[in-house]
Design a protein around this motif. Structure first.
Motif, PDB file in Angstrom:
ATOM      1  N   ASN A 136       0.848  -1.352  -0.192  1.00 33.32           N
ATOM      2  CA  ASN A 136       0.083   0.140  -0.141  1.00 33.32           C
ATOM      3  C   ASN A 136       0.865   1.403   0.052  1.00 33.32           C
ATOM      4  O   ASN A 136       1.642   1.497   1.077  1.00 33.32           O
ATOM      5  CB  ASN A 136      -0.851  -0.076   1.299  1.00 33.32           C
ATOM      6  N   VAL A 137       0.783   1.983  -1.049  1.00 31.77           N
ATOM      7  CA  VAL A 137       1.575   3.270  -1.073  1.00 31.77           C
ATOM      8  C   VAL A 137       0.922   4.450  -0.946  1.00 31.77           C
ATOM      9  O   VAL A 137       1.503   5.341  -0.067  1.00 31.77           O
ATOM     10  CB  VAL A 137       2.560   3.153  -2.893  1.00 31.77           C
ATOM     11  N   ALA A 138      -0.155   4.812  -1.691  1.00 33.00           N
ATOM     12  CA  ALA A 138      -0.595   6.112  -1.655  1.00 33.00           C
ATOM     13  C   ALA A 138      -2.098   6.275  -1.106  1.00 33.00           C
ATOM     14  O   ALA A 138      -2.675   7.046  -1.251  1.00 33.00           O
ATOM     15  CB  ALA A 138      -0.707   6.710  -3.012  1.00 33.00           C
ATOM     16  N   GLN A 139      -2.744   5.187  -0.643  1.00 29.81           N
ATOM     17  CA  GLN A 139      -4.103   5.008  -0.336  1.00 29.81           C
ATOM     18  C   GLN A 139      -4.272   6.206   1.034  1.00 29.81           C
ATOM     19  O   GLN A 139      -3.361   6.113   1.748  1.00 29.81           O
ATOM     20  CB  GLN A 139      -4.374   3.699   0.318  1.00 29.81           C
ATOM     21  N   ARG A 140      -5.258   6.716   0.937  1.00 29.13           N
ATOM     22  CA  ARG A 140      -5.747   7.710   1.987  1.00 29.13           C
ATOM     23  C   ARG A 140      -6.644   7.271   3.016  1.00 29.13           C
ATOM     24  O   ARG A 140      -6.756   7.869   4.084  1.00 29.13           O
ATOM     25  CB  ARG A 140      -5.982   9.172   1.512  1.00 29.13           C
ATOM     26  N   ASP A 141      -7.465   6.253   2.249  1.00 25.60           N
ATOM     27  CA  ASP A 141      -8.489   5.624   3.207  1.00 25.60           C
ATOM     28  C   ASP A 141      -8.524   4.217   2.504  1.00 25.60           C
ATOM     29  O   ASP A 141      -8.008   3.795   1.332  1.00 25.60           O
ATOM     30  CB  ASP A 141      -9.694   6.370   3.254  1.00 25.60           C
ATOM     31  N   PHE A 142      -9.288   3.497   3.337  1.00 28.24           N
ATOM     32  CA  PHE A 142      -9.554   2.016   2.717  1.00 28.24           C
ATOM     33  C   PHE A 142     -11.063   1.670   2.774  1.00 28.24           C
ATOM     34  O   PHE A 142     -11.676   2.234   3.792  1.00 28.24           O
ATOM     35  CB  PHE A 142      -8.843   1.022   3.420  1.00 28.24           C
ATOM     36  N   PRO A 143     -11.681   0.824   2.060  1.00 25.55           N
ATOM     37  CA  PRO A 143     -13.028   0.366   2.272  1.00 25.55           C
ATOM     38  C   PRO A 143     -13.237  -0.166   3.605  1.00 25.55           C
ATOM     39  O   PRO A 143     -12.610  -0.813   4.218  1.00 25.55           O
ATOM     40  CB  PRO A 143     -13.171  -0.753   1.183  1.00 25.55           C
ATOM     41  N   ALA A 144     -14.481   0.116   4.156  1.00 22.83           N
ATOM     42  CA  ALA A 144     -14.930  -0.076   5.375  1.00 22.83           C
ATOM     43  C   ALA A 144     -14.812  -1.641   5.758  1.00 22.83           C
ATOM     44  O   ALA A 144     -14.656  -2.076   6.858  1.00 22.83           O
ATOM     45  CB  ALA A 144     -16.353   0.241   5.823  1.00 22.83           C
ATOM     46  N   GLU A 145     -15.402  -2.475   4.614  1.00 20.20           N
ATOM     47  CA  GLU A 145     -15.482  -3.916   4.755  1.00 20.20           C
ATOM     48  C   GLU A 145     -13.857  -4.513   4.977  1.00 20.20           C
ATOM     49  O   GLU A 145     -13.689  -5.567   5.666  1.00 20.20           O
ATOM     50  CB  GLU A 145     -15.866  -4.545   3.745  1.00 20.20           C
ATOM     51  N   LEU A 146     -12.828  -3.810   4.380  1.00 18.57           N
ATOM     52  CA  LEU A 146     -11.452  -4.183   4.696  1.00 18.57           C
ATOM     53  C   LEU A 146     -10.962  -3.792   5.944  1.00 18.57           C
ATOM     54  O   LEU A 146     -10.357  -4.738   6.702  1.00 18.57           O
ATOM     55  CB  LEU A 146     -10.565  -3.357   3.736  1.00 18.57           C
ATOM     56  N   THR A 147     -11.281  -2.551   6.541  1.00 10.71           N
ATOM     57  CA  THR A 147     -10.703  -2.068   8.064  1.00 10.71           C
ATOM     58  C   THR A 147     -11.584  -2.979   8.905  1.00 10.71           C
ATOM     59  O   THR A 147     -11.004  -2.711  10.125  1.00 10.71           O
ATOM     60  CB  THR A 147     -10.978  -0.509   8.100  1.00 10.71           C
ATOM     61  N   ALA A 148     -12.670  -3.520   8.615  1.00 12.86           N
ATOM     62  CA  ALA A 148     -13.314  -3.993   9.459  1.00 12.86           C
ATOM     63  C   ALA A 148     -12.533  -5.438   9.926  1.00 12.86           C
ATOM     64  O   ALA A 148     -12.689  -5.847  11.151  1.00 12.86           O
ATOM     65  CB  ALA A 148     -14.830  -4.277   9.093  1.00 12.86           C
ATOM     66  N   GLU A 149     -11.705  -5.971   9.077  1.00 12.66           N
ATOM     67  CA  GLU A 149     -11.066  -7.176   9.367  1.00 12.66           C
ATOM     68  C   GLU A 149      -9.987  -7.049   9.892  1.00 12.66           C
ATOM     69  O   GLU A 149      -9.645  -7.703  10.801  1.00 12.66           O
ATOM     70  CB  GLU A 149     -10.823  -7.969   8.011  1.00 12.66           C
ATOM     71  N   ARG A 150      -9.093  -6.003   9.780  1.00 18.42           N
ATOM     72  CA  ARG A 150      -7.922  -5.690  10.457  1.00 18.42           C
ATOM     73  C   ARG A 150      -7.587  -4.461  10.075  1.00 18.42           C
ATOM     74  O   ARG A 150      -8.070  -3.571   9.267  1.00 18.42           O
ATOM     75  CB  ARG A 150      -6.875  -6.606   9.845  1.00 18.42           C
ATOM     76  N   SER A 151      -6.456  -3.979  10.735  1.00 18.27           N
ATOM     77  CA  SER A 151      -5.962  -2.345  10.665  1.00 18.27           C
ATOM     78  C   SER A 151      -5.128  -2.501   9.438  1.00 18.27           C
ATOM     79  O   SER A 151      -4.218  -3.416   9.202  1.00 18.27           O
ATOM     80  CB  SER A 151      -5.158  -2.194  11.988  1.00 18.27           C
ATOM     81  N   VAL A 152      -5.131  -1.441   8.498  1.00 19.02           N
ATOM     82  CA  VAL A 152      -4.413  -1.457   7.519  1.00 19.02           C
ATOM     83  C   VAL A 152      -3.913  -0.068   7.314  1.00 19.02           C
ATOM     84  O   VAL A 152      -4.522   0.859   7.797  1.00 19.02           O
ATOM     85  CB  VAL A 152      -5.264  -1.862   6.249  1.00 19.02           C
ATOM     86  N   THR A 153      -2.617  -0.024   6.534  1.00 24.81           N
ATOM     87  CA  THR A 153      -2.095   1.473   6.563  1.00 24.81           C
ATOM     88  C   THR A 153      -1.404   1.394   5.284  1.00 24.81           C
ATOM     89  O   THR A 153      -1.403   0.486   4.206  1.00 24.81           O
ATOM     90  CB  THR A 153      -1.179   1.831   7.728  1.00 24.81           C
ATOM     91  N   SER A 154      -0.864   2.612   4.628  1.00 27.69           N
ATOM     92  CA  SER A 154      -0.252   2.869   3.611  1.00 27.69           C
ATOM     93  C   SER A 154       1.166   3.611   3.971  1.00 27.69           C
ATOM     94  O   SER A 154       1.033   4.299   4.907  1.00 27.69           O
ATOM     95  CB  SER A 154      -0.895   3.516   2.647  1.00 27.69           C
ATOM     96  N   LEU A 155       2.050   3.656   2.880  1.00 28.86           N
ATOM     97  CA  LEU A 155       3.223   4.583   3.148  1.00 28.86           C
ATOM     98  C   LEU A 155       2.698   6.116   3.272  1.00 28.86           C
ATOM     99  O   LEU A 155       3.104   6.699   3.997  1.00 28.86           O
ATOM    100  CB  LEU A 155       4.180   4.417   2.058  1.00 28.86           C
ATOM    101  N   TRP A 156       1.710   6.457   2.572  1.00 29.67           N
ATOM    102  CA  TRP A 156       1.273   7.774   2.553  1.00 29.67           C
ATOM    103  C   TRP A 156       0.500   8.150   4.051  1.00 29.67           C
ATOM    104  O   TRP A 156       1.025   9.011   4.644  1.00 29.67           O
ATOM    105  CB  TRP A 156       0.151   8.115   1.599  1.00 29.67           C
ATOM    106  N   LEU A 157       0.054   7.410   4.482  1.00 24.05           N
ATOM    107  CA  LEU A 157      -0.775   7.281   5.875  1.00 24.05           C
ATOM    108  C   LEU A 157       0.354   7.444   6.981  1.00 24.05           C
ATOM    109  O   LEU A 157       0.476   7.930   7.987  1.00 24.05           O
ATOM    110  CB  LEU A 157      -1.641   6.317   6.058  1.00 24.05           C
ATOM    111  N   CYS A 158       1.452   6.829   6.560  1.00 23.80           N
ATOM    112  CA  CYS A 158       2.614   6.733   7.536  1.00 23.80           C
ATOM    113  C   CYS A 158       3.507   8.111   7.473  1.00 23.80           C
ATOM    114  O   CYS A 158       4.475   7.969   8.017  1.00 23.80           O
ATOM    115  CB  CYS A 158       3.400   5.485   7.662  1.00 23.80           C
ATOM    116  N   GLY A 159       3.253   8.845   6.504  1.00 24.56           N
ATOM    117  CA  GLY A 159       3.825   9.876   6.282  1.00 24.56           C
ATOM    118  C   GLY A 159       5.010   9.896   5.200  1.00 24.56           C
ATOM    119  O   GLY A 159       5.922  10.885   5.248  1.00 24.56           O
ATOM    120  N   VAL A 160       5.025   8.945   4.404  1.00 26.58           N
ATOM    121  CA  VAL A 160       5.859   8.779   3.453  1.00 26.58           C
ATOM    122  C   VAL A 160       5.251   9.124   2.032  1.00 26.58           C
ATOM    123  O   VAL A 160       4.125   8.711   1.748  1.00 26.58           O
ATOM    124  CB  VAL A 160       6.605   7.302   3.028  1.00 26.58           C
TER     125      VAL A 160
END
Length: 271
Positions: A136-160
């Motif tokens: 995950n590189v540039a995602q600023r958000d993720f579908p609710a059904e995905l985040t309901a399963e587990r925590s996810v992140t991207s490089l962009w959300l991590c400040g990269v």
């Protein structure tokens, strides 16, 4: 290791494209299939990998080493892929990046990347594999059904703020050496496995091990390509890694919560 890049733009799955190239005889060792969007990205145990258009790096490397394959090679390739992403993340300043058994890279507990090694019609005398990596590189958000399963992140959300091309180049640079070790001799593979075990952060900790219907707890003393050594109530036990279906740190409260143990399954033999 020398790579040849094949770009697909939008496709069903880079692993699928690489496997079909192998089956048709058009693939060569070191081919890298890259897409900017996947419509049917695959993860471990048949899970789908969310592949937002133009926001993630999705690539698959064809590996067709000369000579017979070591029995532990699929797992070793999975380790190489995970370590390459880990090194990439840390090189981008993400000190909180860590491995999760067997094939994920997390940042502060949220999934950043997954690795999947596949083979079809596997012949140990003439082995061929596809190593798939999604980041995950540039995602600023993720579908609710995905985040309901587990925590996810991207490089962009991590400040990269790195672009896809830069991330791809940095990943392949790190993969080259690690795949060389995975495809090298026994000593190279053992060193790779030792580093993976160290980065996993489970050595010396109490863990839960699943093998079939059995679930055991104890202190993890050793993890190699062939076995893990567990110190439990009955003393030390060496468990063949081929028998291990799950491995996770044991919470301080005792037994792990449901779903906390990650199944092994680092590679899949298709039909």
């Amino acid at each position: 290791m020398r790579f040849r890049t094949i770009r697909h733009g939008r496709c069903d799955s880079t692993n699928q494209r690489a496997l079909e190239a192998l089956e048709s005889g058009q693939a060569r060792h070191g081919d890298v299939h890259v897409a900017t969007e996947q419509t049917s990205g695959r993860g471990r145990l048949g899970r789908r990998w969310h592949s937002a258009p133009g926001q993630g790096l999705y690539l698959s490397v064809v590996l067709a080493p000369a000579g017979p394959a070591a029995a532990a090679l699929p797992l070793c390739l999975t380790m190489a892929g995970g370590l390459a992403v880990l090194d990439l993340a840390r090189g981008l300043g993400l000190a909180a990046a860590q491995l999760k058994w067997p094939n994920d890279v997390l940042v502060a507990g949220a999934k950043l990347s997954g690795v999947l090694v596949e083979s079809r019609g596997f012949d140990p005398r003439a082995p061929s594999f596809v190593l798939g990596i999604g980041i995950n590189v540039a995602q600023r958000d993720f579908p609710a059904e995905l985040t309901a399963e587990r925590s996810v992140t991207s490089l962009w959300l991590c400040g990269v703020r790195s672009g896809l091309d830069a991330v791809e180049a940095a990943l392949l640079e790190r993969l080259a050496g690690l795949l060389g070790a995975a495809l090298g001799g026994p000593l190279d593979r053992d060193r790779l496995a030792a580093r993976f075990a160290q980065e996993l952060g489970l050595l010396g900790r109490r863990v839960t091990v699943e093998r079939g219907a059995r679930r055991e707890s104890g202190r993890l003393l050793e993890l190699t390509l062939e076995h893990l050594e567990l110190e439990g109530p009955a003393g030390r036990e060496r468990i063949p890694l081929a028998h291990v279906s799950g491995l996770a740190a044991e919470p301080s409260g005792g037994a792990p919560p449901e779903g906390a143990v990650a199944g092994m399954g680092p590679w899949v033999c298709g039909p």
